[in-house]
Design an enzyme around this catalytic site. Structure first.
Site, PDB file in Angstrom:
ATOM      1  N   ASN A  10       0.869  -1.175   0.000  1.00 59.91           N
ATOM      2  CA  ASN A  10       0.000   0.000   0.000  1.00 59.91           C
ATOM      3  C   ASN A  10       0.910   1.230   0.000  1.00 59.91           C
ATOM      4  O   ASN A  10       1.460   1.586   1.042  1.00 59.91           O
ATOM      5  CB  ASN A  10      -0.887  -0.045   1.262  1.00 59.91           C
ATOM      6  N   LYS A  12       0.185   4.241  -0.345  1.00 62.17           N
ATOM      7  CA  LYS A  12      -0.459   5.442   0.212  1.00 62.17           C
ATOM      8  C   LYS A  12      -0.174   6.651  -0.698  1.00 62.17           C
ATOM      9  O   LYS A  12      -0.068   6.473  -1.908  1.00 62.17           O
ATOM     10  CB  LYS A  12      -0.003   5.661   1.656  1.00 62.17           C
ATOM     11  N   HIS A  97      -9.763   1.590   4.589  1.00 65.94           N
ATOM     12  CA  HIS A  97      -8.517   1.756   5.357  1.00 65.94           C
ATOM     13  C   HIS A  97      -8.750   2.775   6.470  1.00 65.94           C
ATOM     14  O   HIS A  97      -9.477   3.754   6.286  1.00 65.94           O
ATOM     15  CB  HIS A  97      -7.388   2.208   4.422  1.00 65.94           C
ATOM     16  N   GLU A  99      -7.042   5.103   7.547  1.00 63.81           N
ATOM     17  CA  GLU A  99      -6.699   6.493   7.200  1.00 63.81           C
ATOM     18  C   GLU A  99      -7.839   7.153   6.430  1.00 63.81           C
ATOM     19  O   GLU A  99      -8.089   8.351   6.582  1.00 63.81           O
ATOM     20  CB  GLU A  99      -5.379   6.525   6.421  1.00 63.81           C
ATOM     21  N   GLU A 165      -5.750  -4.630  10.483  1.00 65.39           N
ATOM     22  CA  GLU A 165      -4.711  -3.638  10.752  1.00 65.39           C
ATOM     23  C   GLU A 165      -5.029  -2.894  12.046  1.00 65.39           C
ATOM     24  O   GLU A 165      -5.831  -1.945  12.033  1.00 65.39           O
ATOM     25  CB  GLU A 165      -4.636  -2.622   9.607  1.00 65.39           C
ATOM     26  N   GLY A 171       2.404   2.251  10.959  1.00 61.47           N
ATOM     27  CA  GLY A 171       3.465   3.260  10.880  1.00 61.47           C
ATOM     28  C   GLY A 171       4.141   3.570  12.203  1.00 61.47           C
ATOM     29  O   GLY A 171       4.761   4.622  12.356  1.00 61.47           O
ATOM     30  N   SER A 210       3.043  -2.093  10.543  1.00 63.54           N
ATOM     31  CA  SER A 210       4.473  -2.239  10.850  1.00 63.54           C
ATOM     32  C   SER A 210       5.029  -3.629  10.522  1.00 63.54           C
ATOM     33  O   SER A 210       5.889  -4.143  11.234  1.00 63.54           O
ATOM     34  CB  SER A 210       4.747  -1.878  12.317  1.00 63.54           C
TER      35      SER A 210
HETATM   36  P1  PGA Z   1       2.622   0.324   7.692  1.00 64.84           P
HETATM   37  O1  PGA Z   1       1.171   0.587   7.051  1.00 64.84           O
HETATM   38  O2  PGA Z   1       3.144  -0.959   7.108  1.00 64.84           O
HETATM   39  O3  PGA Z   1       3.447   1.527   7.274  1.00 64.84           O
HETATM   40  O4  PGA Z   1       2.445   0.234   9.165  1.00 64.84           O
HETATM   41  C1  PGA Z   1       0.284  -0.462   6.795  1.00 64.84           C
HETATM   42  C2  PGA Z   1      -1.010   0.070   6.224  1.00 64.84           C
HETATM   43  O5  PGA Z   1      -1.499   1.113   6.678  1.00 64.84           O
HETATM   44  O6  PGA Z   1      -1.593  -0.535   5.316  1.00 64.84           O
END
Ligand code: PGA
Length: 247
Positions: A10, A12, A97, A99, A165, A171, A210
């Site tokens: 992803n 982003k 997601h 976000e 998630e 992150g 992560s």
């Molecule tokens: P990350 O993000 O691997 O940077 O923690 C995962 C995601 O939000 O899909």
């Protein structure tokens, strides 16, 4: 039941055309010289879908998007529809997601409309679910996940992927313990069984948050973890490949 693993990147809101070219070329070179048997997917921002589609032509790397509208077309400034994604050879679309739930106020009801539209147009939705830090501390994780599943999945959905998630793990370099991940994935599968019956055994449940080269092998080896949704580490071709090759 043997479920194939899916490793999904992803990206982003990251990357320009030159970044995508370098990343995909490097990734393809690494994959083609390996014996990896997992499915590999990249989900770049809308602006890079055409570029990445061309770069992935004649490779084993599949293309996905990070969101879509629930309508096919119309007066929705700034939005992209599922048929537009299909037109670009997208196979998957990430939906719900955390976000987007935060940045764009997306509710379970809206996510359900998007999942329905994606399925109708032959895209495989990757439905994201996860609890916040507060919810984890209050020990209501399972309730939160069940509500997200019940309200975001359409009644007769069959061909979809779930990405678990935990929001607090995204992150942050912090992850749940291996035991917590396996237990939660098992609970998700149990609940899916109550929603869709035995078909739940075929559903891939990805872990995200992560996931990195340093923890990928042990997380991806868990029985009910069928792959990963990877943010930060998917932006570095070598790191993403290490995760792919750790299976
Ligand atoms: P990350 O993000 O691997 O940077 O923690 C995962 C995601 O939000 O899909």
């Amino acid at each position: 039941m043997e479920r194939k693993k899916l490793i999904a990147g992803n990206w982003k809101m990251n990357g320009l055309i030159t970044d995508a070219q370098a990343r995909i070329n490097k990734l393809h070179n690494l994959i083609k010289n390996s014996h990896s048997k997992v499915d590999v997917l990249v989900c770049p921002p809308f602006t890079l879908l055409t570029t990445v589609k061309e770069l992935c032509h004649n490779t084993n790397i599949m293309l996905g998007a990070q969101d879509c509208h629930f309508n096919e077309s119309g007066a929705h400034t700034g939005d992209v529809s599922p048929i537009m994604l299909k037109d670009l050879s997208c196979k998957y679309v990430i939906l719900g997601h955390s976000e987007r739930r935060v940045d764009h106020n997306e509710s379970n009801a809206l996510v359900q409309k998007k999942v329905t539209a994606a399925l109708k147009h032959g895209l495989i939705p990757i439905l994201c679910i996860g609890e916040s830090k507060e919810e984890k501390e209050k020990k209501v994780t399972l309730k939160v996940l069940q509500k997200q599943l019940a309200e975001s999945l359409p009644k007769n959905a069959k061909n979809f992927v779930i990405a678990y998630e935990p929001i607090w793990a995204i992150g942050t370099s912090v992850t749940p313990t291996l035991e917590e991940i396996e237990n939660t994935h098992q609970e998700i599968r149990n609940y899916l069984t109550t929603l869709i019956g035995n078909q739940a055994n075929n559903i891939q449940i990805l872990y995200g948050g992560s996931l990195k080269p340093s923890n990928a092998k042990e997380i991806l080896a868990l029985k009910n973890v069928d792959g990963g949704l990877i943010g930060g580490a998917s932006l570095i071709a070598e790191d993403f490949f290490t995760i792919i090759a750790s299976n």
